[in-house]
Scaffold this active site. Structure first.
Site, PDB file in Angstrom:
ATOM      1  N   LEU A 140      -0.498  -6.587  10.560  1.00 30.62           N
ATOM      2  CA  LEU A 140      -0.126  -7.221   9.301  1.00 30.62           C
ATOM      3  C   LEU A 140      -0.668  -8.643   9.304  1.00 30.62           C
ATOM      4  O   LEU A 140      -0.776  -9.271  10.359  1.00 30.62           O
ATOM      5  CB  LEU A 140       1.398  -7.253   9.136  1.00 30.62           C
ATOM      6  CG  LEU A 140       2.115  -5.901   9.019  1.00 30.62           C
ATOM      7  CD1 LEU A 140       3.623  -6.110   8.986  1.00 30.62           C
ATOM      8  CD2 LEU A 140       1.658  -5.144   7.779  1.00 30.62           C
ATOM      9  N   ASP A 141      -1.003  -9.151   8.124  1.00 31.62           N
ATOM     10  CA  ASP A 141      -1.487 -10.527   8.021  1.00 31.62           C
ATOM     11  C   ASP A 141      -0.434 -11.505   8.523  1.00 31.62           C
ATOM     12  O   ASP A 141       0.767 -11.213   8.512  1.00 31.62           O
ATOM     13  CB  ASP A 141      -1.852 -10.859   6.578  1.00 31.62           C
ATOM     14  CG  ASP A 141      -3.080 -10.091   6.096  1.00 31.62           C
ATOM     15  OD1 ASP A 141      -3.852  -9.627   6.959  1.00 31.62           O
ATOM     16  OD2 ASP A 141      -3.241  -9.957   4.872  1.00 31.62           O
ATOM     17  N   ARG A 142      -0.886 -12.684   8.932  1.00 31.24           N
ATOM     18  CA  ARG A 142       0.015 -13.682   9.503  1.00 31.24           C
ATOM     19  C   ARG A 142       1.219 -13.962   8.598  1.00 31.24           C
ATOM     20  O   ARG A 142       2.362 -14.033   9.060  1.00 31.24           O
ATOM     21  CB  ARG A 142      -0.743 -14.991   9.752  1.00 31.24           C
ATOM     22  CG  ARG A 142       0.127 -16.089  10.378  1.00 31.24           C
ATOM     23  CD  ARG A 142      -0.522 -17.452  10.225  1.00 31.24           C
ATOM     24  NE  ARG A 142      -1.711 -17.590  11.035  1.00 31.24           N
ATOM     25  CZ  ARG A 142      -1.720 -18.089  12.273  1.00 31.24           C
ATOM     26  NH1 ARG A 142      -0.589 -18.478  12.837  1.00 31.24           N
ATOM     27  NH2 ARG A 142      -2.851 -18.204  12.929  1.00 31.24           N
ATOM     28  N   THR A 144       2.569 -12.132   6.318  1.00 28.47           N
ATOM     29  CA  THR A 144       3.274 -10.933   5.867  1.00 28.47           C
ATOM     30  C   THR A 144       4.294 -10.522   6.914  1.00 28.47           C
ATOM     31  O   THR A 144       3.984 -10.452   8.100  1.00 28.47           O
ATOM     32  CB  THR A 144       2.288  -9.771   5.634  1.00 28.47           C
ATOM     33  OG1 THR A 144       1.320 -10.159   4.658  1.00 28.47           O
ATOM     34  CG2 THR A 144       3.017  -8.530   5.153  1.00 28.47           C
TER      35      THR A 144
END
Length: 222
Positions: A140-142, A144
């Site tokens: 997951l993106d930082r 998120t």
């Protein structure tokens, strides 16, 4: 001499991959050299490293204690921040909550990340396997937050990888939007890999681009 018996959790794993988990501090070149010299054998015979393992296979390392200690990784060697919220765990897989602001995997600078915290958690609780290095299966993106899955064993890692690739794992994202959405809709865009290997997103499709379609609908309004 060290001897390891392959378990069901490592079934169908390639020997070279299995050895890389047993000897995480050794290069693949060193492992292949040991295979050629029969310092590493499979079921008492010379092996190439490409063999698919079966439960009950015997892997022998004809190393001195000093050499083995140098290239192996003890559970006690894994430290760091073990603060991670576990949502589900069994013998093969683990699901954790990733808070916003924390990387899923460390970048080139290293540092704190979900993957490192999972390793620290398993090590601190005596759950780190000797023949496999657990690793996350999705990222997951930082910024998120959400669920990150990881395989604790080769069997678990393969199961998660197959489930994600076959789309048996359904990903749902929630976001807080500034505006008013009265009905569901779709957003279509294209991922383009630039000459410098960076990725750009465009509404216009170019040759070689990959299509991405996002469906959205209002869950709640205020």
């Amino acid at each position: 001499m060290r001897e390891f018996s392959v378990s069901e959790k490592n079934e169908s794993e390639r020997l070279n991959k299995y050895l890389s988990h047993l000897l995480p501090n050794a290069s693949m070149g060193f492992i292949y050299k040991m295979l050629r010299k029969k310092n590493i054998t499979l079921n008492g015979k010379k092996a190439s490293g490409n063999e698919l393992l079966k439960p009950g296979d015997e892997v022998r390392l004809f190393f001195s204690d000093e050499t083995y200690e140098k290239f192996s990784k003890k559970k006690a060697d894994v430290g760091g921040n073990a603060d991670i919220k576990v949502l589900y765990e069994d013998d093969d897989i683990i699901a954790v909550h990733k808070p916003a602001g924390l990387l899923s995997q460390s970048d080139k600078k290293g540092g704190d990340c979900v993957n490192a915290r999972i390793l620290a958690y398993l090590s601190a609780n005596g759950k780190m396997p000797d023949d496999f290095t657990p690793s996350i299966a999705n990222r997951l993106d930082r910024n998120t937050s959400g669920i990150v899955l990881a395989g604790k064993t080769y069997k678990g890692s393969r199961f998660l990888s197959d489930a994600i690739q076959s789309r048996d794992v359904v990903k749902t994202y929630y976001c807080i939007a500034d505006g008013w959405f009265e009905r569901k809709g779709f957003y279509r865009c294209y991922h383009h890999i630039n000459s410098d290997k960076t990725v750009s997103i465009s509404d216009i499709k170019h040759e070689g681009d990959k299509e991405a379609v996002t469906e959205f609908f209002p869950e709640e309004t205020s």
